[in-house]
Scaffold this motif. Structure first.
Motif, PDB file in Angstrom:
ATOM      1  N   ILE A 207       2.682  60.210  32.275  1.00  0.00           N
ATOM      2  CA  ILE A 207       2.588  58.890  31.657  1.00  0.00           C
ATOM      3  C   ILE A 207       3.977  58.398  31.250  1.00  0.00           C
ATOM      4  O   ILE A 207       4.321  57.229  31.417  1.00  0.00           O
ATOM      5  CB  ILE A 207       1.626  58.930  30.462  1.00  0.00           C
ATOM      6  N   THR A 211       5.807  55.029  32.429  1.00  0.00           N
ATOM      7  CA  THR A 211       6.296  54.025  31.485  1.00  0.00           C
ATOM      8  C   THR A 211       7.711  53.601  31.842  1.00  0.00           C
ATOM      9  O   THR A 211       8.038  52.414  31.863  1.00  0.00           O
ATOM     10  CB  THR A 211       6.296  54.599  30.063  1.00  0.00           C
ATOM     11  N   GLY A 214       7.989  51.461  34.877  1.00  0.00           N
ATOM     12  CA  GLY A 214       7.695  50.073  34.522  1.00  0.00           C
ATOM     13  C   GLY A 214       8.919  49.383  33.944  1.00  0.00           C
ATOM     14  O   GLY A 214       9.265  48.268  34.338  1.00  0.00           O
ATOM     15  N   VAL A 215       9.610  50.074  33.022  1.00  0.00           N
ATOM     16  CA  VAL A 215      10.810  49.500  32.410  1.00  0.00           C
ATOM     17  C   VAL A 215      11.871  49.224  33.472  1.00  0.00           C
ATOM     18  O   VAL A 215      12.528  48.182  33.478  1.00  0.00           O
ATOM     19  CB  VAL A 215      11.346  50.458  31.326  1.00  0.00           C
ATOM     20  N   ALA A 239       9.103  52.131  24.701  1.00  0.00           N
ATOM     21  CA  ALA A 239       8.567  53.166  25.588  1.00  0.00           C
ATOM     22  C   ALA A 239       8.887  54.552  25.046  1.00  0.00           C
ATOM     23  O   ALA A 239       8.055  55.460  25.093  1.00  0.00           O
ATOM     24  CB  ALA A 239       9.161  53.001  26.991  1.00  0.00           C
ATOM     25  N   ASN A 242       6.884  55.520  21.951  1.00  0.00           N
ATOM     26  CA  ASN A 242       5.472  55.738  22.287  1.00  0.00           C
ATOM     27  C   ASN A 242       5.203  57.156  22.801  1.00  0.00           C
ATOM     28  O   ASN A 242       4.062  57.586  22.834  1.00  0.00           O
ATOM     29  CB  ASN A 242       5.051  54.714  23.342  1.00  0.00           C
ATOM     30  N   ILE A 245       3.195  59.768  20.472  1.00  0.00           N
ATOM     31  CA  ILE A 245       1.787  59.415  20.211  1.00  0.00           C
ATOM     32  C   ILE A 245       0.962  59.628  21.484  1.00  0.00           C
ATOM     33  O   ILE A 245      -0.189  60.071  21.421  1.00  0.00           O
ATOM     34  CB  ILE A 245       1.671  57.987  19.628  1.00  0.00           C
ATOM     35  N   THR A 246       1.565  59.372  22.659  1.00  0.00           N
ATOM     36  CA  THR A 246       0.867  59.660  23.908  1.00  0.00           C
ATOM     37  C   THR A 246       0.610  61.153  24.032  1.00  0.00           C
ATOM     38  O   THR A 246      -0.499  61.592  24.372  1.00  0.00           O
ATOM     39  CB  THR A 246       1.707  59.202  25.119  1.00  0.00           C
ATOM     40  N   MET A 248       0.360  63.346  21.671  1.00  0.00           N
ATOM     41  CA  MET A 248      -0.664  63.754  20.706  1.00  0.00           C
ATOM     42  C   MET A 248      -2.059  63.422  21.230  1.00  0.00           C
ATOM     43  O   MET A 248      -2.978  64.249  21.168  1.00  0.00           O
ATOM     44  CB  MET A 248      -0.410  63.025  19.393  1.00  0.00           C
ATOM     45  N   ALA A 249      -2.211  62.192  21.755  1.00  0.00           N
ATOM     46  CA  ALA A 249      -3.525  61.757  22.245  1.00  0.00           C
ATOM     47  C   ALA A 249      -3.994  62.646  23.392  1.00  0.00           C
ATOM     48  O   ALA A 249      -5.136  63.118  23.417  1.00  0.00           O
ATOM     49  CB  ALA A 249      -3.456  60.298  22.701  1.00  0.00           C
ATOM     50  N   VAL A 250      -3.090  62.907  24.353  1.00  0.00           N
ATOM     51  CA  VAL A 250      -3.482  63.691  25.520  1.00  0.00           C
ATOM     52  C   VAL A 250      -3.801  65.130  25.098  1.00  0.00           C
ATOM     53  O   VAL A 250      -4.721  65.763  25.621  1.00  0.00           O
ATOM     54  CB  VAL A 250      -2.369  63.640  26.583  1.00  0.00           C
TER      55      VAL A 250
END
Lengths: 316, 233
Positions: A207, A211, A214-215, A239, A242, A245-246, A248-250
């Motif tokens: 991810i 990201t 994209g940038v 980016a 972030n 937190i990405t 942590m979520a995954v």
């Protein structure tokens, strides 16, 4: 086995000498100093890769497959480091829009950081963690601003050159990140029997790379240089912030499904060769970034409109 | 001449303006709703049709539908501003840039939450995923819907401004926004699915707090940076 930090210390010393020589000597050294660090990194890379394949002991559990470690882990570390450089460059680009404010910010962040660390030493429990967190954050901001101030003062860095640094760091990070993801899939097939395990670290890395792709594409689609600089800087900073937190979520998402984790106990010989390869990747990345920085600056100079011709008397 | 209203008042006025536009042209929200509904139906076709599997897919389908609908909503939200260069007029008034951001983000949150609310009974019916547990569970669901809409709206409002001015903008918005909102999508859809499929281990509060943390981070960061983006656009 000697310490794995020696090749790194030598390389960093070489880096300082080369930068100093480029600053003082000028001429050819000024435009090409990064090739010195690149050649050193390349030598280290060849030595480290050869030793990783033929000299280092076999991994006890995975056998020869485990040797992919000497590429996979350095790629993971150094791509993360390159994205950190990109963040530092973009943050720096935003700060250098008003370089005259830097001394004031240095004072504020330095005092705040010292206060936070002092509070962390004095306090206990949750307040201690909070104070330490913000203290360390402010100390990092202080160090970044110090580097920016010195760079602005002695090397003439401005918002544009910091952005060029971020551009080349982002590109280097994406290349290393794609290498990391590809090797992760290659690694997963014989060890877990599938190309993609949705392992939290690998997924979060994927991810992260997306990201920054994209940038990077945003940079390619905005034509006005000033607009591009500020937009891409802001997008890079967001980016980067972030990423935790990405992760942590995954991680939460996966731990609900009980995935096995690999123990990270390594033989000291393996640690040595891993360190050699990590330093090699670091110096190669520094080579790429420094070279890319120069190329980005040259491209921007070529893009800039030519200066207006001197005013002439209008023919009567 | 009357005093200029404060930043919070300005933000509410911008939100009111955007919502008034939505009310006066209701076909837009209706269009978004049917767009999201079509996605929800299509996702069901790609999944296995047995009720057990559908129930586990329901949360993901709802939030994927809302996320894709949000990219349409965001394009529309800036289409009204780029006509006649209204955004520059707004900033030159001068409305504080942060007020423009928060106003538009509030309006987009409201639109997304409305579409989500309209979508809910259909998802429940189509995916045979009723929410057991009575009013407390529905209260939790409402919180998730609100927080999730807010979490998608802030980065969306921010990046839609960037991409309306970039070339190939319709590709750029998803490219920039989708990887960024992974934590929000993940936590919102997990929490929704857990509400529908049973939350044996009490995981919903954890996901909701992650959603809240994501929302707070992005609402503050992007509000902070919106000024430098708007001035250069």
């Amino acid at each position: 086995m000697p310490s794995g930090y020696i090749p790194g210390a030598l390389g960093l010393a070489l880096f300082v000498v080369l930068v100093a020589a480029a600053k003082l000597a000028g001429g050819k050294v000024r435009d090409n100093w990064e090739h010195g660090i690149g050649l050193y990194g390349l030598g280290l890379f060849l030595w480290g890769q050869y030793s990783g394949l033929f000299v280092a002991p076999r991994e006890a559990m995975m056998g020869d497959v485990g040797r992919i470690l000497y590429v996979h882990v350095p790629a993971a570390w150094i791509s993360m480091m390159a994205f950190t450089w990109a963040f530092a460059g973009s943050f720096g680009s935003l700060m250098l829009q008003a370089p005259q404010q830097l001394p004031k910010i240095l004072g504020a962040t330095g005092a705040g950081g010292a206060l936070g660390i002092a509070a962390a030493v004095a306090l206990d429990g949750t307040p201690r963690k909070l104070a330490a967190f913000f203290g360390v954050l402010l100390v990092l901001a202080f160090l970044e601003c110090l580097v920016l101030y010195l760079g602005h003062r002695f090397f003439g860095w401005d918002a544009d050159s910091a952005d060029h640094f971020a551009e080349s760091s982002t590109e280097t990070g994406i290349v290393l990140g794609l290498l990391l993801l590809f090797l992760g899939a290659v690694f997963a097939k014989p060890t877990w029997g599938t190309y993609w395990t949705w392992d939290p670290r690998l997924t979060a890395s994927a991810i992260m790379v997306l990201t920054f792709v994209g940038v990077s594409l945003l940079r390619a689609t905005v034509s006005d240089p000033d607009t591009r600089r500020s937009w891409v800087s802001v997008a890079t900073v967001i980016a980067y912030i972030n990423i935790p937190i990405t992760y942590m979520a995954v991680k939460w998402w996966r731990t609900m499904h009980q995935l096995q984790s690999t123990p990270n106990t390594l033989d000291s010989d393996m640690t040595f060769w891993l360190r050699v390869n990590a330093w090699a990747f670091l110096f190669l990345a520094m080579w790429f970034v420094a070279r890319g920085w120069r190329i980005a600056a040259a491209r921007a100079a070529a893009e800039a409109p030519p200066p207006l011709p001197p005013a002439r008397e209008v023919a009567r | 001449m009357s005093a200029r209203p404060g930043v919070i008042r300005q933000a509410l006025m911008v939100a009111q303006k955007d919502l008034l536009i939505e009310v006066r042209s209701p076909s837009r929200v209706v269009g978004l709703f049917f767009f999201a509904l079509a996605l929800v139906v299509l996702i069901a076709f790609t999944a296995d049709a047995s009720p057990g599997v559908l129930r586990k897919t329901a949360g993901g389908a709802l939030w994927l539908g809302l996320l894709l609908a949000s990219t349409r909503a965001l394009d529309l939200s800036y289409a009204v501003e780029t006509d006649n260069d209204a955004l520059s007029g707004l900033v030159l008034w001068p409305v504080h840039p942060a007020a423009v951001f928060y106003g538009k983000a509030i309006a987009n949150t409201a639109v997304l939450a409305l579409v989500g609310t309209l979508l809910t009974p259909l998802v429940v019916a189509l995916y045979s995923a009723p929410i057991p547990g009575g009013w407390p569970a529905w209260g939790q669901y409402a919180v998730i819907l609100g927080l999730g809409s807010a979490a998608l709206a802030a980065p969306g409002t921010f990046y839609a401004l960037l991409t309306t001015r970039a070339r190939a903008s319709s590709v750029m918005l998803p490219l920039l926004m989708f990887p960024l909102v992974v934590p929000a999508l993940l936590s919102a859809s997990r929490a929704t699915t857990l509400l529908m499929d049973g939350d044996g281990m009490g995981e919903v509060p954890g996901w909701v707090s992650l959603l809240l943390a994501f929302g707070l981070l992005h609402w503050s960061l992007e509000g902070l940076f919106y000024g430098s983006i708007v001035e250069d656009s």
